[in-house]
Design a protein around this motif. Sequence first.
Motif, PDB file in Angstrom:
ATOM      1  N   ILE A  50       0.851  -1.192   0.000  1.00 50.15           N
ATOM      2  CA  ILE A  50       0.000   0.000   0.000  1.00 50.15           C
ATOM      3  C   ILE A  50       0.884   1.239   0.000  1.00 50.15           C
ATOM      4  O   ILE A  50       1.768   1.384   0.848  1.00 50.15           O
ATOM      5  CB  ILE A  50      -0.911   0.027   1.237  1.00 50.15           C
ATOM      6  N   ILE A  77      -0.718  -0.428  -4.418  1.00 47.17           N
ATOM      7  CA  ILE A  77      -2.071   0.133  -4.384  1.00 47.17           C
ATOM      8  C   ILE A  77      -1.986   1.515  -3.741  1.00 47.17           C
ATOM      9  O   ILE A  77      -1.412   1.661  -2.654  1.00 47.17           O
ATOM     10  CB  ILE A  77      -3.024  -0.749  -3.570  1.00 47.17           C
ATOM     11  N   VAL A  79      -3.584   4.633  -1.796  1.00 51.12           N
ATOM     12  CA  VAL A  79      -4.688   4.927  -0.871  1.00 51.12           C
ATOM     13  C   VAL A  79      -4.427   6.288  -0.239  1.00 51.12           C
ATOM     14  O   VAL A  79      -3.279   6.625   0.083  1.00 51.12           O
ATOM     15  CB  VAL A  79      -4.798   3.857   0.237  1.00 51.12           C
ATOM     16  N   GLU A 101     -10.272  -1.311   5.269  1.00 53.50           N
ATOM     17  CA  GLU A 101     -10.155  -0.749   3.919  1.00 53.50           C
ATOM     18  C   GLU A 101      -8.928  -1.283   3.186  1.00 53.50           C
ATOM     19  O   GLU A 101      -9.025  -1.736   2.037  1.00 53.50           O
ATOM     20  CB  GLU A 101     -10.079   0.777   4.004  1.00 53.50           C
ATOM     21  N   LEU A 102      -7.774  -1.251   3.837  1.00 56.48           N
ATOM     22  CA  LEU A 102      -6.533  -1.651   3.166  1.00 56.48           C
ATOM     23  C   LEU A 102      -6.539  -3.126   2.782  1.00 56.48           C
ATOM     24  O   LEU A 102      -6.184  -3.492   1.654  1.00 56.48           O
ATOM     25  CB  LEU A 102      -5.326  -1.331   4.042  1.00 56.48           C
ATOM     26  N   SER A 104      -9.154  -5.069   2.443  1.00 54.91           N
ATOM     27  CA  SER A 104     -10.190  -5.326   1.445  1.00 54.91           C
ATOM     28  C   SER A 104      -9.636  -5.068   0.046  1.00 54.91           C
ATOM     29  O   SER A 104      -9.925  -5.806  -0.904  1.00 54.91           O
ATOM     30  CB  SER A 104     -11.412  -4.442   1.698  1.00 54.91           C
ATOM     31  N   ARG A 105      -8.826  -4.041  -0.065  1.00 53.23           N
ATOM     32  CA  ARG A 105      -8.231  -3.734  -1.376  1.00 53.23           C
ATOM     33  C   ARG A 105      -7.213  -4.806  -1.773  1.00 53.23           C
ATOM     34  O   ARG A 105      -7.136  -5.195  -2.943  1.00 53.23           O
ATOM     35  CB  ARG A 105      -7.566  -2.359  -1.325  1.00 53.23           C
ATOM     36  N   ILE A 106      -6.423  -5.256  -0.810  1.00 55.09           N
ATOM     37  CA  ILE A 106      -5.460  -6.314  -1.115  1.00 55.09           C
ATOM     38  C   ILE A 106      -6.196  -7.592  -1.515  1.00 55.09           C
ATOM     39  O   ILE A 106      -5.784  -8.303  -2.445  1.00 55.09           O
ATOM     40  CB  ILE A 106      -4.531  -6.560   0.087  1.00 55.09           C
ATOM     41  N   LYS A 107      -7.290  -7.892  -0.824  1.00 56.80           N
ATOM     42  CA  LYS A 107      -8.080  -9.082  -1.172  1.00 56.80           C
ATOM     43  C   LYS A 107      -8.610  -8.999  -2.602  1.00 56.80           C
ATOM     44  O   LYS A 107      -8.629 -10.007  -3.317  1.00 56.80           O
ATOM     45  CB  LYS A 107      -9.250  -9.248  -0.194  1.00 56.80           C
ATOM     46  N   ARG A 108      -9.023  -7.804  -3.024  1.00 60.67           N
ATOM     47  CA  ARG A 108      -9.530  -7.655  -4.391  1.00 60.67           C
ATOM     48  C   ARG A 108      -8.430  -7.947  -5.410  1.00 60.67           C
ATOM     49  O   ARG A 108      -8.685  -8.587  -6.440  1.00 60.67           O
ATOM     50  CB  ARG A 108     -10.103  -6.248  -4.593  1.00 60.67           C
ATOM     51  N   VAL A 109      -7.225  -7.488  -5.125  1.00 65.02           N
ATOM     52  CA  VAL A 109      -6.098  -7.779  -6.018  1.00 65.02           C
ATOM     53  C   VAL A 109      -5.872  -9.283  -6.091  1.00 65.02           C
ATOM     54  O   VAL A 109      -5.680  -9.854  -7.175  1.00 65.02           O
ATOM     55  CB  VAL A 109      -4.819  -7.065  -5.543  1.00 65.02           C
TER      56      VAL A 109
END
Length: 275
Positions: A50, A77, A79, A101-102, A104-109
């Motif tokens: 991040i 990512i 942020v 939040e952080l 969740s973004r890593i999980k999406r990747v």
Amino acid sequence: MTLPSKQIKLAQILRELDSVAVAFSSGVDSTFLLKAAHDILGNRTLAVTIRADLFPNREFDEAIRFAEAAGIEHVTIDVVARDIAGFPQNPPHRCYLCKTELFSRIKRVAEERAIPYVIEGSNADDTNDDRPGLQAIAELGIRSPLWEAGLTKQDIRQLSREQGLPTWNKPSLACLASRVPYGVEITGERLAMIDKAEQHLWDAGFRQVRVRFHGNLARIETDEEGLQRLLGKNCREEINRRFKEIGFVYVSVDLQGYRTGSMNEVPLVPHVAAK
């Protein structure tokens, strides 16, 4: 459990996961975890970092350099703290909001790349403190292999040194927001002031150091070596000059020295809007 037994357990956990995205901050724990995962899983390991105003710029640069040197695929990512819902108001559970939040973004990747697991570097010592972020990690199903293997911070530093990792004696780090008392609004400007002030101290040779934000006053926490350094008149004058350039009016030194969680000693104040 002996250290070799913990190493064996860590290897078993990583083999069972088979393919992982590692939340990689370039700190002691995440660097060790990333190397361990890559050693065992090879190209089934993805590093995810991040880049945010919540973290010192030097940490992002170090993450880039390490992944490149090790030949590990690396995704970043971007942020911004103000975009995390509820976070700028700086409530006591800000870490929960941020981690949710952080990660969740890593999980999406990871999901986009069909990687089944996201792992992060919490260790066996991290359960000894109040860490709301751990709740978010658990709710999102993020795995913590170092903790699961029973590895402590001391274990990780020892193994990192044996393996020649440059982070083996790296000072402990934390999100820049942890320098701001709960209830005082977190803004990009304030985070930048803290980052610049701490970077100045790093450049001056300080190692374990925090700059706590108290409005127009900066409170420096440092270790015994740093406190001795501050006895020098030239050192103090240069720090005072630079901090005032950054925007602080007053500069103080905490005689109790560096310690984790010191902002929890500050009574919760009503939300203070940015000026």
